[in-house]
Scaffold this motif. Structure first.
Motif, PDB file in Angstrom:
ATOM      1  N   SER A 148     -16.689  -0.322   8.882  1.00 37.74           N
ATOM      2  CA  SER A 148     -15.650  -1.159   9.125  1.00 37.74           C
ATOM      3  C   SER A 148     -14.720  -0.446  10.211  1.00 37.74           C
ATOM      4  O   SER A 148     -14.461   0.626  10.522  1.00 37.74           O
ATOM      5  CB  SER A 148     -14.771  -1.315   8.021  1.00 37.74           C
ATOM      6  N   THR A 149     -14.443  -1.362  11.199  1.00 35.67           N
ATOM      7  CA  THR A 149     -13.588  -1.089  12.603  1.00 35.67           C
ATOM      8  C   THR A 149     -12.183  -1.019  12.246  1.00 35.67           C
ATOM      9  O   THR A 149     -11.357  -0.604  12.974  1.00 35.67           O
ATOM     10  CB  THR A 149     -13.903  -1.913  13.675  1.00 35.67           C
ATOM     11  N   ARG A 150     -11.769  -1.535  11.246  1.00 42.17           N
ATOM     12  CA  ARG A 150     -10.331  -1.615  10.632  1.00 42.17           C
ATOM     13  C   ARG A 150     -10.078  -1.110   9.348  1.00 42.17           C
ATOM     14  O   ARG A 150     -10.817  -1.518   8.427  1.00 42.17           O
ATOM     15  CB  ARG A 150      -9.836  -3.130  10.978  1.00 42.17           C
ATOM     16  N   ARG A 151      -9.071  -0.275   9.291  1.00 39.16           N
ATOM     17  CA  ARG A 151      -8.892   0.315   8.014  1.00 39.16           C
ATOM     18  C   ARG A 151      -8.588  -0.714   7.076  1.00 39.16           C
ATOM     19  O   ARG A 151      -9.015  -0.654   5.672  1.00 39.16           O
ATOM     20  CB  ARG A 151      -7.623   1.401   7.969  1.00 39.16           C
ATOM     21  N   GLU A 152      -7.822  -1.781   7.309  1.00 34.76           N
ATOM     22  CA  GLU A 152      -7.368  -2.551   6.355  1.00 34.76           C
ATOM     23  C   GLU A 152      -8.297  -3.687   6.003  1.00 34.76           C
ATOM     24  O   GLU A 152      -8.170  -4.304   4.822  1.00 34.76           O
ATOM     25  CB  GLU A 152      -6.318  -3.652   7.062  1.00 34.76           C
ATOM     26  N   ASP A 153      -9.656  -3.509   6.659  1.00 34.71           N
ATOM     27  CA  ASP A 153     -10.947  -3.966   5.862  1.00 34.71           C
ATOM     28  C   ASP A 153     -11.803  -3.185   5.154  1.00 34.71           C
ATOM     29  O   ASP A 153     -12.831  -3.669   4.959  1.00 34.71           O
ATOM     30  CB  ASP A 153     -11.525  -4.672   7.097  1.00 34.71           C
ATOM     31  N   THR A 154     -11.055  -2.182   4.572  1.00 39.73           N
ATOM     32  CA  THR A 154     -11.998  -1.288   3.618  1.00 39.73           C
ATOM     33  C   THR A 154     -11.489  -1.374   2.148  1.00 39.73           C
ATOM     34  O   THR A 154     -10.355  -2.262   2.051  1.00 39.73           O
ATOM     35  CB  THR A 154     -11.927   0.139   4.178  1.00 39.73           C
ATOM     36  N   LEU A 155     -12.368  -1.001   1.107  1.00 41.32           N
ATOM     37  CA  LEU A 155     -11.996  -1.434  -0.127  1.00 41.32           C
ATOM     38  C   LEU A 155     -10.538  -0.942  -0.567  1.00 41.32           C
ATOM     39  O   LEU A 155     -10.009  -1.566  -1.192  1.00 41.32           O
ATOM     40  CB  LEU A 155     -13.070  -0.710  -1.006  1.00 41.32           C
ATOM     41  N   GLY A 156     -10.114   0.247  -0.429  1.00 44.07           N
ATOM     42  CA  GLY A 156      -8.728   0.620  -0.896  1.00 44.07           C
ATOM     43  C   GLY A 156      -7.835  -0.284  -0.361  1.00 44.07           C
ATOM     44  O   GLY A 156      -7.082  -0.771  -1.225  1.00 44.07           O
ATOM     45  N   PRO A 157      -7.327  -0.575   1.043  1.00 45.31           N
ATOM     46  CA  PRO A 157      -6.469  -1.515   1.420  1.00 45.31           C
ATOM     47  C   PRO A 157      -6.644  -2.864   0.882  1.00 45.31           C
ATOM     48  O   PRO A 157      -5.689  -3.661   0.436  1.00 45.31           O
ATOM     49  CB  PRO A 157      -6.445  -1.439   2.808  1.00 45.31           C
ATOM     50  N   LEU A 158      -7.906  -3.150   0.817  1.00 44.18           N
ATOM     51  CA  LEU A 158      -8.226  -4.711   0.151  1.00 44.18           C
ATOM     52  C   LEU A 158      -7.734  -4.837  -1.348  1.00 44.18           C
ATOM     53  O   LEU A 158      -7.189  -5.850  -1.682  1.00 44.18           O
ATOM     54  CB  LEU A 158      -9.539  -5.065   0.421  1.00 44.18           C
ATOM     55  N   LEU A 159      -8.367  -3.892  -2.004  1.00 43.32           N
ATOM     56  CA  LEU A 159      -7.889  -3.800  -3.432  1.00 43.32           C
ATOM     57  C   LEU A 159      -6.410  -3.648  -3.440  1.00 43.32           C
ATOM     58  O   LEU A 159      -5.922  -4.370  -4.579  1.00 43.32           O
ATOM     59  CB  LEU A 159      -8.760  -2.931  -4.152  1.00 43.32           C
ATOM     60  N   ALA A 160      -5.629  -2.917  -3.027  1.00 37.73           N
ATOM     61  CA  ALA A 160      -4.235  -2.672  -3.093  1.00 37.73           C
ATOM     62  C   ALA A 160      -3.641  -4.037  -2.758  1.00 37.73           C
ATOM     63  O   ALA A 160      -2.569  -4.158  -3.402  1.00 37.73           O
ATOM     64  CB  ALA A 160      -3.743  -1.550  -1.980  1.00 37.73           C
ATOM     65  N   ALA A 161      -4.365  -4.675  -1.817  1.00 36.45           N
ATOM     66  CA  ALA A 161      -3.573  -5.890  -1.224  1.00 36.45           C
ATOM     67  C   ALA A 161      -3.336  -6.931  -2.716  1.00 36.45           C
ATOM     68  O   ALA A 161      -2.726  -7.660  -2.738  1.00 36.45           O
ATOM     69  CB  ALA A 161      -4.118  -6.473  -0.125  1.00 36.45           C
ATOM     70  N   ARG A 162      -4.789  -6.930  -3.104  1.00 35.48           N
ATOM     71  CA  ARG A 162      -4.801  -7.826  -4.174  1.00 35.48           C
ATOM     72  C   ARG A 162      -3.755  -7.397  -5.327  1.00 35.48           C
ATOM     73  O   ARG A 162      -3.228  -8.453  -6.016  1.00 35.48           O
ATOM     74  CB  ARG A 162      -6.388  -7.983  -4.703  1.00 35.48           C
ATOM     75  N   LEU A 163      -3.662  -6.239  -5.513  1.00 40.66           N
ATOM     76  CA  LEU A 163      -2.982  -5.855  -6.694  1.00 40.66           C
ATOM     77  C   LEU A 163      -1.287  -5.978  -6.513  1.00 40.66           C
ATOM     78  O   LEU A 163      -0.378  -6.424  -7.320  1.00 40.66           O
ATOM     79  CB  LEU A 163      -3.214  -4.194  -7.035  1.00 40.66           C
ATOM     80  N   ARG A 164      -1.147  -5.934  -4.994  1.00 39.70           N
ATOM     81  CA  ARG A 164       0.358  -6.079  -4.683  1.00 39.70           C
ATOM     82  C   ARG A 164       0.465  -7.395  -4.951  1.00 39.70           C
ATOM     83  O   ARG A 164       1.674  -8.143  -5.328  1.00 39.70           O
ATOM     84  CB  ARG A 164       0.594  -5.638  -3.151  1.00 39.70           C
ATOM     85  N   ALA A 165      -0.247  -8.453  -4.309  1.00 40.69           N
ATOM     86  CA  ALA A 165      -0.086  -9.790  -4.606  1.00 40.69           C
ATOM     87  C   ALA A 165      -0.139 -10.303  -6.074  1.00 40.69           C
ATOM     88  O   ALA A 165       0.666 -11.445  -6.494  1.00 40.69           O
ATOM     89  CB  ALA A 165      -1.432 -10.545  -4.028  1.00 40.69           C
ATOM     90  N   ALA A 166      -0.446  -9.564  -7.009  1.00 39.11           N
ATOM     91  CA  ALA A 166      -0.299  -9.695  -8.392  1.00 39.11           C
ATOM     92  C   ALA A 166       0.877  -9.151  -8.973  1.00 39.11           C
ATOM     93  O   ALA A 166       1.133  -9.239 -10.078  1.00 39.11           O
ATOM     94  CB  ALA A 166      -1.421  -9.059  -9.259  1.00 39.11           C
ATOM     95  N   GLY A 167       1.688  -8.577  -7.993  1.00 37.33           N
ATOM     96  CA  GLY A 167       3.203  -7.977  -8.318  1.00 37.33           C
ATOM     97  C   GLY A 167       3.193  -6.712  -8.820  1.00 37.33           C
ATOM     98  O   GLY A 167       4.316  -6.121  -9.015  1.00 37.33           O
TER      99      GLY A 167
END
Length: 198
Positions: free
Chosen positions: A16-35
């Motif tokens: 991935s050329t962008r860190r935010e498009d890797t698994l860690g940040p993507l999954l963290a964003a999903r969990l943050r969206a869940a509260g």
């Protein structure tokens, strides 16, 4: 919530050329969206095999871990690690994380037959070997008290049909590929996170 990613180059985000498009940040964003408030650390090492998980597990446990996501198996397959050996190493890693109080989600070995470098004449054999390895991993994860995310069933057809999901090296995922993998992983990760924080 202390979210830790362990495993190989896929867990580390190679391609991935962008860190935010890797698994860690993507999954963290999903969990943050869940509260959830999320503390993310990535202990994964590009090129890692299951034999390297014990070092990563020690680092994750030392930093504190509530939810661990392990992506492992591709390098075991390319290095011809026998399934029973790699599966036992994965079992031990999951068991150690469970003893530390973590919920564990595992994405098993990918179907390497979708990789462009594999000659068409060998694809059926490579697919069978990949499936057999992943099955041994699944059984080991369940025995150790982890959760198997059946990512391959969802993403392998997508990767086979859409070259844009691969990075230019035609082996690792692109940002779009990582988003597809994260979407397939997320339900299991969210369920484990909710259970661990019930």
């Amino acid at each position: 919530m202390r979210l830790r990613l362990l495993g190989d180059s896929i867990a580390a985000g190679v391609g991935s050329t962008r860190r935010e498009d890797t698994l860690g940040p993507l999954l963290a964003a999903r969990l943050r969206a869940a509260g959830h408030e999320v503390d993310l650390r990535v202990h994964a090492v590009p090129g890692a095999r299951s034999s390297g998980l014990s070092t990563q597990v020690r680092a994750a446990v030392a930093s504190g871990v509530d939810v661990a996501v392990i992506v492992i198996g591709a390098n075991d397959l390319t290095r011809f690690v026998p399934a029973h050996i790699g599966a036992q190493q994965l079992h031990d890693a999951v068991a150690d994380l469970r003893r530390a109080g973590a919920g564990v989600v595992v994405a098993t070995a990918p179907d390497l037959s979708v990789v462009a470098h594999v000659p068409p004449a060998l694809r059926d054999i490579v697919s069978t070997v990949s499936r057999d390895y992943a099955l041994a991993q699944q059984q080991a994860v369940i025995r150790a008290g982890g959760v198997v995310a059946h990512v391959e069933q969802v993403v392998s057809p997508q990767f086979a049909a859409d070259p844009s999901l691969f990075a230019p090296d035609r082996f690792h995922p692109s940002g779009a590929g990582y988003r597809a993998i994260a979407a397939a992983l997320a339900p299991a990760v969210e369920a484990v996170a909710a259970r661990n924080h019930a």
